[in-house]
Write a protein that holds these residues in place. Structure first.
Motif, PDB file in Angstrom:
ATOM      1  N   SER A   1      -6.761   1.689  -1.679  1.00 43.14           N
ATOM      2  CA  SER A   1      -8.188   1.396  -1.564  1.00 43.14           C
ATOM      3  C   SER A   1      -8.431   0.463  -0.386  1.00 43.14           C
ATOM      4  N   THR A   2      -9.675   0.514   0.124  1.00 38.67           N
ATOM      5  CA  THR A   2     -10.054  -0.375   1.219  1.00 38.67           C
ATOM      6  C   THR A   2      -9.978  -1.824   0.778  1.00 38.67           C
ATOM      7  N   GLN A   3     -10.304  -2.118  -0.471  1.00 38.68           N
ATOM      8  CA  GLN A   3     -10.297  -3.493  -0.966  1.00 38.68           C
ATOM      9  C   GLN A   3      -8.899  -4.103  -0.882  1.00 38.68           C
ATOM     10  N   GLN A   4      -7.859  -3.320  -1.144  1.00 31.62           N
ATOM     11  CA  GLN A   4      -6.495  -3.857  -1.062  1.00 31.62           C
ATOM     12  C   GLN A   4      -6.161  -4.269   0.371  1.00 31.62           C
ATOM     13  N   TYR A   5      -6.552  -3.445   1.359  1.00 32.04           N
ATOM     14  CA  TYR A   5      -6.315  -3.825   2.756  1.00 32.04           C
ATOM     15  C   TYR A   5      -7.147  -5.048   3.120  1.00 32.04           C
TER      16      TYR A   5
END
Length: 762
Positions: A619-623
């Motif tokens: 997910s974008t949130q993890q990056y």
């Protein structure tokens, strides 16, 4: 019995032939060893002396040529009119303050110490009346140079002030150990051999050449571990490879000589040009004494060896002959001769048991090979997929399928949202599930595992691709309820027999890179219309991130990172693009830390941990969280460094940043601060951990990398803009720093088709 003995010792009997063969070999080897020793022992001394004289002659020729070449190059330099004029100016530097001249003289000196074949560590110009020196690092006082940077107990600062050259042009001095002593450390420089040179026509100006005798010995010496000495014309020791003192030398009037002293041979040769005496010591007396004992020992051993060999030959001949005689007798009895109890012969029972065991093992091996045949063919398919040639033992499996048979291939890659404790067990269960779902119908299939997290299925005569996709949709529905893992499935079209397995596997591997960033199972049949490379960020974004990091503002940096991630998400970028962006941001952050001269220990703490943590990112949130955690301590360190920076170093760094494209040197910057160049060089190295010139070169190379991204600029124009007046010097420094020439760097990193995978500036 008599007939048996007669047949046993007949001329054509096996026993007689074995004995005669053994005795012939023994006689030949004994004769050869005796002759070789008698002949070669007389040649040992002559060959030893000849080899040592030849080796010493080659060594002397190398040293003499080196001293002559060094003298000629220095003499050519001193006869140059610009050199003589510059020395005149430097002799009164405190009066005329011509600080532009040292740089020109340093470049002249560089032609000497930069030549790797001269083995010169440094060329020091000593201005005796002015009490200062000029060398490759710049100007220094005599006390600093020989008390700190080139300190030796044999050559203290006062030693040089007492030296005179009289009518000599070149004076070679004994080698000594030198160290570099700074405020916080002491670094050994090794053993160096000073050579004083008279700077004609100035009586109070001397050149001090620091030769590296170890490298000279490596280049010209071929004596192995034998001691080696060099003495001057007066018999004073200049250099030695041994700690033992040389006995009273015997100087040859010319040419070479040798003599024996105790247990050693001393080989002397006098250099025709320098008059130096070169001495090599070889241990040979002990060898001679041992060889006398060896002759007696050889005679005893040779006699004993012959006797033992004859007895052994007799014993082994009997041992080989008796079983055969018994076997013949047993065969005769079996065919109707004198009967005998076969069980009373132990050897026959053993042979019978072994033959039964061999036949049983043979049957077992045949059965086992049939069972393992399918596994071996799987290995052959794996070699085909990875384009690995089969070994000779598997040559019959080279053609593992009919060339005209159509096939399709499917590549599965498993990813976990959090890595399980038993990765291999979970993966194996998943592969079994996939193979059971794809086993429907009469399709012939082969399952391979090219990587630990990948499964490759080869389906022969698979029918239309739609049937394969229908089965994969069923698999996707089964995995939809699984929260811990997901699959990326690359599906090939139905190939004709001409397409190789290797090409099919490579095409599927590229399709895996088309995966989007989410935690769902994806089936990829063909690449997207617009290529993935269009989603890489421009090179100039590296400068933008660098400037934001310099500001130390978390809000600005976080907003920029979030904006870039959002743009990737909006453009439906592949998961590989997110990974490339994260790696580029980490790389640029490390470069910013280096450019801002954060202390070494702090820089290591701020560096990202080794390895890539992106295996479980979906997910974008993890990056976003990973990047925020990466830059947060860096921003704090940058703010802390900005608050505590030394004012002198701040001025130097700011000045170099603004004027690095101009003709800058240490003397110019020191003059602006009203400091001596030596003091500024010392404090700059202490505060930043890097030399002034090295920092300036690194800064110029980084600026050049930025300008190379502008394809409208010529390389020679870029060299001038970053402060290099000579384009060849620029190319040489650039390649030394980055491993590529400017043209190669531009070709690799400037175009859209060849942007670095990080997506950020270099």
């Amino acid at each position: 019995m008599k007939g048996l003995l007669t047949s046993k010792f007949a001329s054509n009997a096996l026993f007689v032939k074995l004995m005669l063969s053994f005795l012939s070999v023994i006689l030949i080897l004994a004769s050869f060893n005796l002759f070789s020793h008698l002949y070669l022992s007389g040649k040992v001394y002559q060959e030893m002396v000849r080899q040592n004289e030849l080796g010493l002659a080659q060594t002397v020729e190398g040293y003499e040529n080196h001293f002559r070449l060094t003298q000629n190059m220095i003499l050519a330099l001193t006869q140059s009119e610009p050199w003589t004029a510059n020395l005149g100016i430097l002799s009164h530097l405190k009066e005329n303050r011509r600080y532009d001249i040292p740089a020109e003289v340093k470049s002249d000196l560089a032609t000497l110490y930069a030549n790797p074949f001269l083995h010169i560590e440094n060329f020091i110009l000593y201005f005796k009346q002015e009490d200062y020196v000029l060398e490759k690092e710049g100007l220094s006082s005599t006390s600093d140079m020989f008390g700190k940077y080139y300190f030796s107990e044999e050559y203290p600062p006062g030693y040089w002030s007492r030296q005179t050259m009289d009518n000599q042009f070149l004076k070679v001095m004994p080698a000594a150990s030198f160290t570099e002593n700074t405020m916080f450390s002491s670094r050994p420089l090794g053993r160096l051999m000073p050579v004083m040179v008279k700077a004609i026509p100035y009586e109070e100006v001397y050149g001090i050449v620091m030769l590296n005798p170890q490298r000279m010995q490596t280049a010209y010496g071929n004596a192995g571990n034998n001691p080696f000495y060099i003495l001057d014309a007066q018999g004073k020791l200049l250099f030695s490879t041994a700690e033992n003192e040389l006995p009273e030398p015997e100087f040859p009037a010319s040419g070479s000589a040798h003599k024996r002293v105790g247990d050693q041979y001393y080989f002397y040769e006098k250099g025709k040009q320098t008059g130096f005496t070169y001495v090599r010591v070889t241990q040979v007396a002990a060898i001679a004494a041992e060889m006398r004992g060896m002759r007696l020992l050889l005679a005893v051993l040779l006699t004993a060896a012959v006797l033992i060999s004859i007895l052994s030959s007799l014993f082994f001949s009997l041992r080989l002959n008796q079983p055969l005689q018994r076997l013949i007798a047993a065969l005769d009895r079996k065919s109707g001769s004198t009967p005998d109890k076969l069980s009373s012969v132990k050897e026959f029972a053993i042979i019978g048991d072994r033959l039964s065991s061999i036949l049983e093992n043979n049957r077992f091996i045949q059965t086992d090979l049939e069972h393992k045949n399918s596994l071996v063919r799987q290995y052959a398919y794996t070699h085909k997929v990875k384009n690995i040639p089969l070994s000779g033992s598997l040559a019959d499996l080279e053609d593992v399928r009919q060339s005209e048979q159509p096939y399709a291939s499917i590549l599965f890659k498993v990813s976990f949202k959090s890595l399980p404790d038993e990765f291999e067990r979970h993966t194996l269960m998943l592969w079994k599930l996939i193979q059971s779902l794809m086993a429907a119908g009469e399709t012939d299939r082969v399952a391979l595992q090219p990587e630990q997290d990948q499964l490759l299925l080869l389906l022969f005569d698979p029918g239309p691709q739609s049937g394969i996709l229908q089965a994969l949709d069923t698999l996707k529905e089964l995995l939809a309820t699984e929260d811990s893992l997901y699959l990326t499935i690359a599906v090939s079209p139905v190939y004709s027999g001409e397409t190789s397995f290797t090409d099919a596997y490579n095409n599927l591997s590229m399709l895996l890179g088309e995966r989007r960033l989410n935690g769902e199972t994806q089936i990829i049949v063909e690449p997207r219309a617009s290529p993935s490379k269009s989603f890489h960020l421009k090179v100039t974004h590296g400068d933008e991130l660098h400037n934001l990091l310099q500001s130390g503002s978390e809000e600005a940096v976080f907003a920029w990172l979030d904006r870039q991630l959002e743009q990737l998400r909006h453009k439906d970028a592949a998961a590989e693009d997110f990974r490339a962006f994260a790696l580029g941001a980490a790389e640029q952050t490390g470069k910013t830390v280096m450019k801002l001269n954060v202390p070494q220990a702090e820089a290591e703490r701020l560096s990202p941990p080794p390895g890539e943590p992106f295996a479980t990112f979906h997910s974008t949130q993890q990056y976003r969280e990973w990047l925020h955690d990466l830059v947060r301590p860096v921003l704090a360190a940058i703010r802390s460094t900005s608050e505590t920076r030394d004012p002198v170093i701040s001025f130097v760094l700011d000045y170099l940043d603004k004027h690095c494209g101009e003709d800058i040197n240490l003397n110019l910057v020191a003059d602006k601060l009203n400091l001596t160049p030596g003091y500024l060089s010392s404090i700059f190295k202490e505060k930043t951990g890097i030399n002034f010139s090295e920092y300036l070169n690194n800064l110029r190379i980084e600026r050049a990398k930025e300008l190379l991204m502008n394809l409208d600029l010529l390389i020679q124009d870029i060299a001038l803009q970053v402060g290099y007046q000579n384009v060849n010097s620029f190319i040489r420094m650039f390649k030394r720093s980055s491993g590529l020439t400017p043209g190669e760097y531009r070709k690799r990193y400037s175009g859209e088709d060849s942007l670095p995978s990080s997506g950020l500036g270099h």
